[in-house]
Design a protein around this motif. Structure first.
Motif, PDB file in Angstrom:
ATOM      1  N   UNK A 174      43.365  39.632  47.485  1.00  0.00           N
ATOM      2  CA  UNK A 174      43.376  40.962  48.099  1.00  0.00           C
ATOM      3  C   UNK A 174      41.972  41.471  48.392  1.00  0.00           C
ATOM      4  N   UNK A 175      41.069  40.583  48.806  1.00  0.00           N
ATOM      5  CA  UNK A 175      39.677  40.955  49.047  1.00  0.00           C
ATOM      6  C   UNK A 175      39.595  42.114  50.047  1.00  0.00           C
ATOM      7  N   UNK A 176      38.813  43.114  49.710  1.00  0.00           N
ATOM      8  CA  UNK A 176      38.627  44.273  50.573  1.00  0.00           C
ATOM      9  C   UNK A 176      39.670  45.356  50.376  1.00  0.00           C
ATOM     10  N   UNK A 177      40.671  45.077  49.568  1.00  0.00           N
ATOM     11  CA  UNK A 177      41.708  46.063  49.274  1.00  0.00           C
ATOM     12  C   UNK A 177      41.458  46.628  47.885  1.00  0.00           C
ATOM     13  N   UNK A 178      41.894  47.853  47.676  1.00  0.00           N
ATOM     14  CA  UNK A 178      41.667  48.513  46.394  1.00  0.00           C
ATOM     15  C   UNK A 178      42.662  48.015  45.352  1.00  0.00           C
ATOM     16  N   UNK A 179      42.132  47.483  44.261  1.00  0.00           N
ATOM     17  CA  UNK A 179      42.939  47.013  43.140  1.00  0.00           C
ATOM     18  C   UNK A 179      42.511  47.773  41.896  1.00  0.00           C
ATOM     19  N   UNK A 180      43.453  48.029  41.017  1.00  0.00           N
ATOM     20  CA  UNK A 180      43.136  48.733  39.782  1.00  0.00           C
ATOM     21  C   UNK A 180      43.739  47.984  38.607  1.00  0.00           C
ATOM     22  N   UNK A 181      42.927  47.775  37.581  1.00  0.00           N
ATOM     23  CA  UNK A 181      43.398  47.223  36.309  1.00  0.00           C
ATOM     24  C   UNK A 181      43.224  48.315  35.270  1.00  0.00           C
ATOM     25  N   UNK A 182      44.231  48.503  34.450  1.00  0.00           N
ATOM     26  CA  UNK A 182      44.087  49.485  33.379  1.00  0.00           C
ATOM     27  C   UNK A 182      44.829  48.999  32.152  1.00  0.00           C
ATOM     28  N   UNK A 183      44.369  49.480  31.030  1.00  0.00           N
ATOM     29  CA  UNK A 183      44.984  49.086  29.780  1.00  0.00           C
ATOM     30  C   UNK A 183      44.312  49.774  28.623  1.00  0.00           C
ATOM     31  N   UNK A 184      44.636  49.296  27.447  1.00  0.00           N
ATOM     32  CA  UNK A 184      44.083  49.860  26.229  1.00  0.00           C
ATOM     33  C   UNK A 184      43.647  48.718  25.335  1.00  0.00           C
TER      34      UNK A 184
END
Length: 124
Positions: free
Chosen positions: A87-97
């Motif tokens: 997904x180069x150039x697209x906004x990706x989000x990783x989240x966790x704890x």
């Protein structure tokens, strides 16, 4: 302490322009691809209750464009690289704890990816 951590992979802002059913199918195929490549241990469509700060008892709705994945600490860089290439150039989000600390990392290019992985590895 387990080295496998739940991580939310959010592609909802990646501009994929898919209808709900298509997005669910796409996310499940992505999860299967990552599992078959031994990048993640397990994955499923994320529910609102998977997000710690927004957890609401009894809520069962799936979040569109979000997977909950069980990722081994040693594979975090591989997963981020895999997603970055896909997904180069697209906004990706990783989240966790991790260890009581919550993180939310957004990225869209190689520099962002490198910073994201460094941040996650420091938390690990």
């Amino acid at each position: 302490m387990s080295s496998v951590r739940p991580v939310l992979i959010d592609l909802s802002q990646a501009g994929l322009d898919l209808e709900r059913a298509e997005m669910e199918e796409f996310m499940l195929a992505l999860a299967d691809e990552m599992q078959s490549g031994d990048l993640i241990q397990d994955a499923h469509l994320a529910r609102e209750s998977d997000i710690p700060e927004a957890a609401k008892p009894g809520v069962a709705a799936f979040l569109i464009g979000v997977l909950t994945a069980e990722i081994n600490r040693e594979n975090i860089r591989k997963v981020v690289d895999f997603l970055g290439n896909q997904f180069y150039g697209k906004t990706l989000t990783l989240s966790g704890e991790m260890d009581g600390m919550t993180y939310n990392i957004e990225y869209r290019n190689q520099e962002d990816i490198d910073q994201a992985v460094d941040t996650i590895e420091r938390l690990a």
